[in-house]
Design a protein around this motif. Structure first.
Motif, PDB file in Angstrom:
ATOM      1  N   ASN A 157       8.949  10.837   3.552  1.00 29.47           N
ATOM      2  CA  ASN A 157       9.869  10.245   4.537  1.00 29.47           C
ATOM      3  C   ASN A 157       9.123   9.358   5.535  1.00 29.47           C
ATOM      4  OD1 ASN A 157      12.136  11.434   3.414  1.00 29.47           O
ATOM      5  ND2 ASN A 157      11.996  13.259   4.708  1.00 29.47           N
ATOM      6  N   MET A 158       7.931   9.776   5.909  1.00 35.45           N
ATOM      7  CA  MET A 158       7.136   8.985   6.851  1.00 35.45           C
ATOM      8  C   MET A 158       6.756   7.642   6.237  1.00 35.45           C
ATOM      9  SD  MET A 158       3.590  10.047   8.781  1.00 35.45           S
ATOM     10  CE  MET A 158       4.377  11.568   9.353  1.00 35.45           C
ATOM     11  N   ILE A 159       6.335   7.661   4.973  1.00 29.93           N
ATOM     12  CA  ILE A 159       5.964   6.416   4.301  1.00 29.93           C
ATOM     13  C   ILE A 159       7.180   5.521   4.106  1.00 29.93           C
ATOM     14  CG2 ILE A 159       5.112   5.441   2.132  1.00 29.93           C
ATOM     15  CD1 ILE A 159       3.238   7.815   1.895  1.00 29.93           C
ATOM     16  N   ILE A 160       8.295   6.121   3.703  1.00 27.30           N
ATOM     17  CA  ILE A 160       9.519   5.333   3.486  1.00 27.30           C
ATOM     18  C   ILE A 160      10.010   4.730   4.798  1.00 27.30           C
ATOM     19  CG2 ILE A 160      11.949   5.492   2.821  1.00 27.30           C
ATOM     20  CD1 ILE A 160      11.096   7.618   0.758  1.00 27.30           C
ATOM     21  N   THR A 161       9.903   5.484   5.895  1.00 29.72           N
ATOM     22  CA  THR A 161      10.290   4.963   7.204  1.00 29.72           C
ATOM     23  C   THR A 161       9.430   3.763   7.586  1.00 29.72           C
ATOM     24  OG1 THR A 161      11.002   7.152   7.957  1.00 29.72           O
ATOM     25  CG2 THR A 161      10.532   5.510   9.659  1.00 29.72           C
ATOM     26  N   GLY A 162       8.116   3.850   7.302  1.00 29.17           N
ATOM     27  CA  GLY A 162       7.228   2.721   7.572  1.00 29.17           C
ATOM     28  C   GLY A 162       7.603   1.494   6.764  1.00 29.17           C
ATOM     29  N   ILE A 163       7.946   1.709   5.483  1.00 29.62           N
ATOM     30  CA  ILE A 163       8.384   0.599   4.628  1.00 29.62           C
ATOM     31  C   ILE A 163       9.658  -0.032   5.188  1.00 29.62           C
ATOM     32  CG2 ILE A 163       9.287  -0.003   2.349  1.00 29.62           C
ATOM     33  CD1 ILE A 163       7.406   2.078   1.171  1.00 29.62           C
ATOM     34  N   LYS A 164      10.583   0.818   5.625  1.00 27.37           N
ATOM     35  CA  LYS A 164      11.851   0.330   6.186  1.00 27.37           C
ATOM     36  C   LYS A 164      11.604  -0.506   7.441  1.00 27.37           C
ATOM     37  CE  LYS A 164      16.238   2.030   8.136  1.00 27.37           C
ATOM     38  NZ  LYS A 164      15.959   1.637   9.548  1.00 27.37           N
ATOM     39  N   GLU A 165      10.737  -0.021   8.343  1.00 28.56           N
ATOM     40  CA  GLU A 165      10.458  -0.744   9.588  1.00 28.56           C
ATOM     41  C   GLU A 165       9.788  -2.085   9.310  1.00 28.56           C
ATOM     42  OE1 GLU A 165       8.146   1.927  11.894  1.00 28.56           O
ATOM     43  OE2 GLU A 165       9.871   3.133  12.565  1.00 28.56           O
ATOM     44  N   ASP A 166       8.824  -2.097   8.391  1.00 23.62           N
ATOM     45  CA  ASP A 166       8.156  -3.353   8.054  1.00 23.62           C
ATOM     46  C   ASP A 166       9.119  -4.334   7.384  1.00 23.62           C
ATOM     47  OD1 ASP A 166       5.645  -2.814   9.090  1.00 23.62           O
ATOM     48  OD2 ASP A 166       4.971  -1.785   7.290  1.00 23.62           O
ATOM     49  N   SER A 167      10.023  -3.809   6.565  1.00 24.25           N
ATOM     50  CA  SER A 167      11.012  -4.673   5.913  1.00 24.25           C
ATOM     51  C   SER A 167      11.954  -5.288   6.941  1.00 24.25           C
ATOM     52  CB  SER A 167      11.811  -3.882   4.879  1.00 24.25           C
ATOM     53  OG  SER A 167      10.965  -3.350   3.873  1.00 24.25           O
ATOM     54  N   GLU A 168      12.384  -4.494   7.919  1.00 24.19           N
ATOM     55  CA  GLU A 168      13.247  -5.014   8.986  1.00 24.19           C
ATOM     56  C   GLU A 168      12.535  -6.097   9.778  1.00 24.19           C
ATOM     57  OE1 GLU A 168      14.177  -1.502  11.147  1.00 24.19           O
ATOM     58  OE2 GLU A 168      15.920  -0.982   9.893  1.00 24.19           O
ATOM     59  N   TRP A 169      11.228  -5.890  10.038  1.00 24.87           N
ATOM     60  CA  TRP A 169      10.463  -6.891  10.771  1.00 24.87           C
ATOM     61  C   TRP A 169      10.370  -8.194   9.976  1.00 24.87           C
ATOM     62  CZ3 TRP A 169       6.143  -9.848  10.146  1.00 24.87           C
ATOM     63  CH2 TRP A 169       5.604 -10.426  11.297  1.00 24.87           C
ATOM     64  N   MET A 189       2.901  14.817  -2.775  1.00 26.35           N
ATOM     65  CA  MET A 189       3.236  14.706  -1.359  1.00 26.35           C
ATOM     66  C   MET A 189       4.396  15.618  -0.988  1.00 26.35           C
ATOM     67  SD  MET A 189       3.067  10.636  -0.580  1.00 26.35           S
ATOM     68  CE  MET A 189       1.535   9.730  -0.659  1.00 26.35           C
ATOM     69  N   THR A 190       4.414  15.984   0.281  1.00 25.67           N
ATOM     70  CA  THR A 190       5.551  16.752   0.800  1.00 25.67           C
ATOM     71  C   THR A 190       6.674  15.778   1.130  1.00 25.67           C
ATOM     72  OG1 THR A 190       4.801  16.576   3.092  1.00 25.67           O
ATOM     73  CG2 THR A 190       3.954  18.437   1.786  1.00 25.67           C
ATOM     74  N   GLU A 191       7.870  16.347   1.322  1.00 22.19           N
ATOM     75  CA  GLU A 191       9.017  15.513   1.669  1.00 22.19           C
ATOM     76  C   GLU A 191       8.799  14.811   3.007  1.00 22.19           C
ATOM     77  OE1 GLU A 191      11.784  14.648   0.068  1.00 22.19           O
ATOM     78  OE2 GLU A 191      10.902  15.626  -1.691  1.00 22.19           O
ATOM     79  N   GLU A 192       8.144  15.500   3.928  1.00 22.34           N
ATOM     80  CA  GLU A 192       7.879  14.899   5.239  1.00 22.34           C
ATOM     81  C   GLU A 192       6.961  13.688   5.116  1.00 22.34           C
ATOM     82  OE1 GLU A 192       6.096  16.155   9.641  1.00 22.34           O
ATOM     83  OE2 GLU A 192       6.254  17.639   8.021  1.00 22.34           O
ATOM     84  N   GLY A 246       0.812  -1.210   0.000  1.00 18.60           N
ATOM     85  CA  GLY A 246       0.000   0.000   0.000  1.00 18.60           C
ATOM     86  C   GLY A 246       0.843   1.256   0.000  1.00 18.60           C
ATOM     87  N   SER A 247       1.923   1.251   0.800  1.00 15.28           N
ATOM     88  CA  SER A 247       2.797   2.431   0.853  1.00 15.28           C
ATOM     89  C   SER A 247       3.504   2.655  -0.468  1.00 15.28           C
ATOM     90  CB  SER A 247       3.829   2.251   1.977  1.00 15.28           C
ATOM     91  OG  SER A 247       3.194   2.122   3.238  1.00 15.28           O
ATOM     92  N   GLY A 248       3.990   1.559  -1.073  1.00 16.63           N
ATOM     93  CA  GLY A 248       4.667   1.691  -2.367  1.00 16.63           C
ATOM     94  C   GLY A 248       3.725   2.191  -3.441  1.00 16.63           C
ATOM     95  N   THR A 249       2.495   1.684  -3.439  1.00 13.01           N
ATOM     96  CA  THR A 249       1.503   2.140  -4.424  1.00 13.01           C
ATOM     97  C   THR A 249       1.186   3.619  -4.241  1.00 13.01           C
ATOM     98  OG1 THR A 249       0.524  -0.080  -4.451  1.00 13.01           O
ATOM     99  CG2 THR A 249      -0.819   1.730  -5.311  1.00 13.01           C
ATOM    100  N   THR A 250       1.067   4.033  -2.978  1.00 12.20           N
ATOM    101  CA  THR A 250       0.777   5.441  -2.697  1.00 12.20           C
ATOM    102  C   THR A 250       1.887   6.343  -3.212  1.00 12.20           C
ATOM    103  OG1 THR A 250      -0.478   4.827  -0.726  1.00 12.20           O
ATOM    104  CG2 THR A 250       0.293   7.100  -0.865  1.00 12.20           C
ATOM    105  N   LEU A 251       3.144   5.935  -2.986  1.00  7.67           N
ATOM    106  CA  LEU A 251       4.276   6.737  -3.469  1.00  7.67           C
ATOM    107  C   LEU A 251       4.285   6.827  -4.984  1.00  7.67           C
ATOM    108  CD1 LEU A 251       7.244   5.640  -1.150  1.00  7.67           C
ATOM    109  CD2 LEU A 251       6.190   7.903  -1.278  1.00  7.67           C
ATOM    110  N   LEU A 252       4.002   5.719  -5.667  1.00  8.70           N
ATOM    111  CA  LEU A 252       4.024   5.720  -7.123  1.00  8.70           C
ATOM    112  C   LEU A 252       2.905   6.580  -7.710  1.00  8.70           C
ATOM    113  CD1 LEU A 252       4.837   1.983  -7.974  1.00  8.70           C
ATOM    114  CD2 LEU A 252       6.273   3.976  -8.430  1.00  8.70           C
TER     115      LEU A 252
END
Length: 323
Positions: free
Chosen positions: A137-149, A131-134, A119-125
């Motif tokens: 960054n929030m969406i990318i941070t969420g993707i990073k955290e889920d990937s680490e999990w 979107m603003t940079e903030e 969902g986050s990747g689709t939203t970014l595309l």
């Protein structure tokens, strides 16, 4: 001994029958039992029945004793083989049940972060330009955290399957307790930097033979489990002490405790989902605790969990220290 010490002659055959029974009971298959029956028959016939020190199978009692021994050997071996096959089938059924539970748990748990990442990747595309940079960054941070999990989940699954299948041989090396705890806290703080952990270890230098990477994984899994599931927790403690030649590791929290129904199967990977709705919470379904139990068992230790009287729970496992 029976003949010359006790003057008993009548029950010599019984001793050989009992020996045949024990051999058939304690060995696999039919071969050893039948061989024991044959040797027992020859021995009784040759040394303990008339005419002594001569083989004579024409006397009915000699023939009957031999047939009885062979029958006991065959029947006992058959019963023993049947019981062993039953136990093997039961053990395999239990493994299949655990695999099914693990598969359900993995399917349920992986669905949440994968859905979030998709969902986050689709939203970014689709809406990235608006979107603003903030926000990005929030969406990318969420993707990073889920990937680490997801990475940690896969590592846990690989650990438990490799150890269970015997692909990993535990190689123990002497490890200083203080260095182990420092490494654990370094890994834990990377994800939960705001969570304070009280450390209580002996002042003396304690050396424990272990696979340090795997034991670090155990401690980090239990600490993360407390942070994620111990609702209302205000204090998290990691303590280590020795009893004789055993080192006891304890992770305590003052949270909501563990459902009493779950304690029995907490380290088995059992999973019965009460709510299949995908949400934002990654439950991990006890897979991490199954990994912990597998690693500790491979080290020759034991692990258990219990609720504290004053509230909260404690996870405790033991390892042998160096002599």
């Amino acid at each position: 001994m029976f003949q010359y010490s006790f003057g008993v002659w009548e029950h010599i055959t019984t001793v050989f029958v009992f020996a045949v029974f024990l051999i058939s009971l304690l060995t696999d298959g039919y071969l050893y039992g039948v061989i024991a029956a044959f040797i027992g028959t020859i021995s009784v016939n040759y040394a303990f029945t008339f005419p002594y020190f001569a083989l004579n199978f024409t006397i009915p009692v000699n023939l009957i004793s031999g047939l009885v021994m062979i029958a006991i050997a065959v029947l006992t071996s058959a019963l023993t083989t049947k019981l062993k096959n039953h136990e093997a089938t039961k053990a395999e059924s239990e493994k299949e049940r655990m695999r099914a539970n693990l598969l359900r748990a993995v399917s349920h748990d992986l669905r949440t972060p994968l859905t979030t990442i998709y969902g986050s990747g689709t939203t970014l595309l689709e809406n990235g330009d608006a979107m603003t940079e903030e926000q990005k960054n929030m969406i990318i941070t969420g993707i990073k955290e889920d990937s680490e999990w997801l990475i940690r989940m896969v590592e846990n699954l690989l650990s438990i399957t490799r150890i269970d299948s015997g692909q990993i041989k535990i190689i123990k090396t002497p490890t200083v307790l203080e260095e182990l705890i420092d490494s654990v806290m370094l890994k834990f703080k990377k994800r939960f930097s705001a969570q304070k952990v009280e450390i209580e270890i002996p002042d003396d230098m304690i050396i424990i033979p272990m696979d340090a990477i795997l034991i670090e994984q155990v401690i980090v899994n239990i600490l993360e489990n407390a942070v994620l599931h111990a609702e209302g927790m205000t204090c998290l403690t990691l303590s280590v002490f020795t009893i004789g030649n055993r080192a006891v590791f304890e992770i305590k929290d003052d949270g909501c405790g563990i459902d009493q129904k779950r304690i029995e199967s907490l380290f088995c990977g059992d999973y019965t989902p009460e709510d299949e709705v995908v949400d934002s919470q990654k439950k991990n379904a006890g897979i991490g605790l199954s990994v912990c139990a597998t690693i500790i068992k491979a080290h020759g230790g034991d692990i258990k969990a219990e609720n504290l009287k004053d509230g909260g729970a404690v996870f405790r496992f033991t390892l042998d220290t160096e002599e």
